[in-house]
Design a protein around this motif. Structure first.
Motif, PDB file in Angstrom:
ATOM      1  N   ASP A  11      -0.349   2.579  11.905  1.00  0.00           N
ATOM      2  CA  ASP A  11      -1.224   2.430  10.750  1.00  0.00           C
ATOM      3  C   ASP A  11      -1.649   0.959  10.661  1.00  0.00           C
ATOM      4  OD1 ASP A  11      -2.250   3.583   8.047  1.00  0.00           O
ATOM      5  OD2 ASP A  11      -1.244   1.700   7.516  1.00  0.00           O
ATOM      6  N   ARG A 113      -0.979   9.763   6.051  1.00  0.00           N
ATOM      7  CA  ARG A 113      -1.959   8.893   5.406  1.00  0.00           C
ATOM      8  C   ARG A 113      -2.287   9.370   3.996  1.00  0.00           C
ATOM      9  NH1 ARG A 113      -4.241   8.605  10.684  1.00  0.00           N
ATOM     10  NH2 ARG A 113      -5.609  10.366  10.193  1.00  0.00           N
ATOM     11  N   ASN A 116       1.844   9.432   2.076  1.00  0.00           N
ATOM     12  CA  ASN A 116       2.875   8.389   2.126  1.00  0.00           C
ATOM     13  C   ASN A 116       2.411   7.015   2.579  1.00  0.00           C
ATOM     14  OD1 ASN A 116       5.126  10.016   1.314  1.00  0.00           O
ATOM     15  ND2 ASN A 116       5.047  11.000   3.321  1.00  0.00           N
ATOM     16  N   ALA A 117       1.132   6.859   2.925  1.00  0.00           N
ATOM     17  CA  ALA A 117       0.684   5.574   3.469  1.00  0.00           C
ATOM     18  C   ALA A 117       0.837   4.445   2.451  1.00  0.00           C
ATOM     19  CB  ALA A 117      -0.764   5.679   3.932  1.00  0.00           C
ATOM     20  N   THR A 118       0.494   4.714   1.197  1.00  0.00           N
ATOM     21  CA  THR A 118       0.605   3.669   0.170  1.00  0.00           C
ATOM     22  C   THR A 118       2.049   3.245  -0.004  1.00  0.00           C
ATOM     23  OG1 THR A 118      -1.358   4.493  -0.981  1.00  0.00           O
ATOM     24  CG2 THR A 118       0.148   3.086  -2.235  1.00  0.00           C
ATOM     25  N   LEU A 119       2.965   4.221  -0.098  1.00  0.00           N
ATOM     26  CA  LEU A 119       4.380   3.901  -0.221  1.00  0.00           C
ATOM     27  C   LEU A 119       4.878   3.199   1.037  1.00  0.00           C
ATOM     28  CD1 LEU A 119       7.112   3.974  -1.595  1.00  0.00           C
ATOM     29  CD2 LEU A 119       7.405   6.334  -0.776  1.00  0.00           C
ATOM     30  N   CYS A 121       3.313   1.201   2.982  1.00  0.00           N
ATOM     31  CA  CYS A 121       2.900  -0.208   2.927  1.00  0.00           C
ATOM     32  C   CYS A 121       3.736  -0.986   1.911  1.00  0.00           C
ATOM     33  CB  CYS A 121       1.415  -0.301   2.592  1.00  0.00           C
ATOM     34  SG  CYS A 121       0.326   0.181   3.965  1.00  0.00           S
ATOM     35  N   GLU A 122       4.087  -0.362   0.784  1.00  0.00           N
ATOM     36  CA  GLU A 122       4.934  -1.032  -0.203  1.00  0.00           C
ATOM     37  C   GLU A 122       6.332  -1.298   0.357  1.00  0.00           C
ATOM     38  OE1 GLU A 122       4.761  -2.431  -3.360  1.00  0.00           O
ATOM     39  OE2 GLU A 122       2.652  -2.401  -2.766  1.00  0.00           O
ATOM     40  N   TRP A 151       9.780   2.040  -4.081  1.00  0.00           N
ATOM     41  CA  TRP A 151       9.450   3.297  -4.760  1.00  0.00           C
ATOM     42  C   TRP A 151       9.543   3.132  -6.280  1.00  0.00           C
ATOM     43  CZ3 TRP A 151       6.722   7.293  -4.741  1.00  0.00           C
ATOM     44  CH2 TRP A 151       7.079   8.517  -5.317  1.00  0.00           C
ATOM     45  N   ALA A 154       6.309   1.944  -7.463  1.00  0.00           N
ATOM     46  CA  ALA A 154       5.312   3.015  -7.462  1.00  0.00           C
ATOM     47  C   ALA A 154       5.492   3.921  -8.676  1.00  0.00           C
ATOM     48  CB  ALA A 154       5.421   3.826  -6.161  1.00  0.00           C
TER      49      ALA A 154
END
Length: 368
Positions: A11, A113, A116-119, A121-122, A151, A154
């Motif tokens: 990614d 994508r 779970n992509a946002t998590l 990256c976090e 998490w 988030a």
């Protein structure tokens, strides 16, 4: 050196966070291999395994020695794990980490994508913030907890009511002037300065504070409405021990940290099995509260777990891997309230949840 990266590491946004810089990421394919998605939490990395007849999609960036060091820090790899591989059409040497054959489902990049992509990256940000300060061996040991910390942020982004309190936001009414990680292990300590908008509309003076960075936790009070029984757990706790309380064994609700990507409800059910050997029926939301908002980020998702306690005789439970030694007590609701009155229940979350149940008890019993 050219390194073949697949799965989560393919990614581009996540890879830029890991490397600390953007890189060219030409796409390529590796014959005779497959990308697998192992079971586990959202912090788990995908696996690249030998698989005759398959072909793994990935990226082929040119990495510096510093890039490889950052990549190994994030993944938990060692530089010597990278083995030379052959990719058709590539004249230069190419390297990749090839994992031993193991179980797992085929990697679904589109699904990752979308979900779970946002998590992901976090989690990468949380891990890489410690690069150069937090030892790599520590990251390997506490990676799931670092992911759970990401998490928590988030979960905090979810909207909450502002009917009486101010609806001013962190982004609009608070200025973080400096933010230093004073300690960064299983728990974190942040040393920061800030200004915030006052109730009279002016900005405050510069304020210096330290804050304790913890996790979101799911708490559940098992309740049998037909028999009017509750289940409490008992274990030795470090807070009372540090306070030098003569009796550091504490009565509590079932509780545990919410793993990265896990819902608080699923966490509550998992912890009931681990800590009390109990499978819950319907969960009823109780409260969602900060433990002590003056100095810690710790946040509680509290539930009532409806269940049958008729044949539950207490017992000892807990995970050996977490050094847990947990005793269960099943007792009538009124007996539990007597413990609140006497002060034997001295854990705030348990007292709060029992008082919540006192208000809802008649409704629950009449529906049983």
């Amino acid at each position: 050196m050219k390194v073949f990266l697949s799965g989560v590491l393919a990614d581009p946004a996540l890879l830029e966070i890991v490397l600390g810089r953007p890189v060219e990421t030409p796409a390529t394919r590796l014959p005779g291999h497959a990308v697998l998605d192992p079971e586990g939490g959202a912090d788990r990395l995908t696996l690249l395994c030998a698989a005759p007849g398959s072909e793994a999609a990935g990226l082929l960036p040119e990495l510096t020695e510093g890039d490889v060091a950052r990549l190994c820090y994030f993944t938990g790899w060692y530089a010597e794990d990278l083995a030379e591989i052959a990719i058709p059409g590539e004249a230069e040497a190419v390297y990749a980490r090839i994992d031993p054959a193991s179980g797992g489902s085929p990697w679904d990049a589109a699904r990752w994508r979308a979900q779970n992509a946002t998590l992901g990256c976090e989690i990468a940000r949380e891990i890489m913030l410690g690069y150069g300060r937090r030892p790599a061996e520590m990251v390997r040991r506490i990676r799931p907890y670092l992911a759970a910390r990401a998490w928590s942020r988030a979960l905090a982004a979810r909207e909450t009511p502002c009917t009486l309190r101010s609806d001013r936001t962190r982004e609009g009414a608070v200025r973080i002037l400096s933010d230093r990680r004073a300690h960064d292990g299983f728990f974190g300590m942040r040393d920061f300065t800030l200004q915030h908008e006052r109730f009279d509309g002016a900005m405050s003076e510069v304020i210096h504070r330290e804050g304790f960075v913890a996790y979101d936790a799911a708490l559940v009070l098992p309740y049998d409405p037909e028999r009017d029984l509750v289940l409490l757990i008992e274990q030795m706790r470090y807070g009372p021990l540090l306070r030098e309380d003569r009796h550091p064994w504490v009565l509590e609700p079932v509780a545990g940290l919410v793993d990265a990507g896990e819902s608080p409800e699923d966490c509550a059910r998992r912890e009931a099995v681990e800590e009390a050997g109990l499978r819950l029926g319907r969960l009823e939301p109780m409260l969602r509260v900060y433990a002590s908002p003056g100095y810690t980020s710790e946040f509680f998702h509290c539930f009532l777990g409806l269940c049958d306690l008729g044949d539950h005789n207490g017992g000892i439970n807990g995970l050996d891997s977490e050094n847990e030694d947990i005793r269960s007590h099943v007792l009538p609701f009124e007996a539990a309230m007597d413990l609140v009155e006497s002060g034997e229940v001295n854990a705030g979350p348990l007292a709060m949840m029992l008082l919540w149940l006192a208000r809802a008890r008649e409704r629950l019993r009449s529906a049983a």
